[in-house]
Design a protein around this motif. Sequence first.
Motif, short mmCIF file in Angstrom:
data_model
loop_
_atom_site.label_atom_id
_atom_site.label_comp_id
_atom_site.label_asym_id
_atom_site.label_seq_id
_atom_site.Cartn_x
_atom_site.Cartn_y
_atom_site.Cartn_z
N UNK A 70 0.84 -1.20 0.00
CA UNK A 70 0.00 0.00 0.00
C UNK A 70 0.87 1.24 0.00
N UNK A 71 0.35 2.27 -0.64
CA UNK A 71 1.05 3.56 -0.73
C UNK A 71 0.03 4.66 -0.51
N UNK A 72 0.35 5.60 0.39
CA UNK A 72 -0.48 6.79 0.61
C UNK A 72 0.28 8.00 0.08
N UNK A 73 -0.37 8.81 -0.73
CA UNK A 73 0.29 9.95 -1.34
C UNK A 73 -0.76 11.00 -1.69
N UNK A 74 -0.44 11.88 -2.61
CA UNK A 74 -1.39 12.90 -3.07
C UNK A 74 -1.48 12.84 -4.59
N UNK A 75 -2.48 13.53 -5.12
CA UNK A 75 -2.68 13.51 -6.56
C UNK A 75 -1.49 14.13 -7.29
#
Length: 404
Positions: free
Chosen positions: A370-375
């Motif tokens: 899983x990876x959390x980031x921004x647009x």
Amino acid sequence: MATQPDKHYLAGLDLTGRRVVVIGAGTVAQRRLPRLISAGADVEVIAPAATPAVEALAAAGEITWSRRGYRDGDLEGAWYAVAATSDAAVNAAVGAEAERRRVFCVRSDRATEGSAVTPAVAEHDGLLLGVLAGGMPRRSAAVRDALLEALQAGVVDEHAEPPAPGVALIGGGPGAPDLITVRGRRLLAKADVVITDHLAPRELLEELGPHVEVVDASKIPYGRAANQEVINRTLIDNARAGRFVVRLKGGDPYVFGRGFEELLACAEAGVPVTVVPGVTSAFAAPAVAGVPVTHRGVAHEVVVVSGHVAPDDERSLVDWSVLARLRGTLVLLMAVQRIAAFAEVLVRNGRPGDTPVAVVQEGTTSTQRSLRTTLAAVADDVRSHGIKPPAVIVIGPVAGLKED
């Protein structure tokens, strides 16, 4: 008269249109009522108060509720009775009246003091299973569950005759072998031929018998791909040869798969098809990674989009400018290779660059990442973290939610 736990006679009662009286309307009665209703019984519940679920059954007209306590004579005309109050004296009085009237009665508090006991029950494909264990409900439930699981998994074949020739189009779920549906697993166990792709749960193939022919019809993203016409012909030819064919696909066969194309090809050839929906990775992969695709007060819509063509591709049917103006959740499938283009068009058309994004690779499997980031950063982060297909990309406020 108390019953002997090891002397029960197991029988199936036809209660259709026959009076059944349930004394008490608490959680025990709540558990017993649905099966009595489905059996067609004319059910009267007698109790001064009821759980909300029992009240709802009465409001819907599925039962009759007499809002009072039990009175001697309430079992007149009954074929079957259930004493399910929290008062042992009341249950005993119900049992005594049932004995006088020769009405079989279940006592929820002291099973061995009733004239009948409720077995651990389950239904499977037209079968009704009932297990009694001499007054040991946990044992009967454990055996019931084991039998049901064996039937669902195909370990026990309840059909004497093999399935008729044809095709079962089965969604195998997002990847974990135990996320295929019960119906899908049961039909898979009956297959003569299984035509599978690389996103279908591989472990399920190990459970197939040695007589089952497995055909690899993998459609690997951006790599070797089986021709769809060849897949259709393989389905049809095997079914016409008298075999039961399972087309095992990842996720749900109708969510950006070619399931309906295969159904149409079979229908045109006169081959019968059974469709078994599957759990789609669009919602399952985010869920196991801690991302709800909707959340009250955060997202009122969720849109699932195929990323198999770029936004400026003439084949694209997506209005990306409209999607950019939505405030809810956008789920992209098959979008890893073109994520830079998708992010760019969304930002250019008004979606803020700091919109949270979650990327889930191989969700529900042992290799899940899983990876959390921004647009604004997702394209670079996907590249730097080496994210590969298959992966689900979730764009929107829900991707920024975290468990406390």
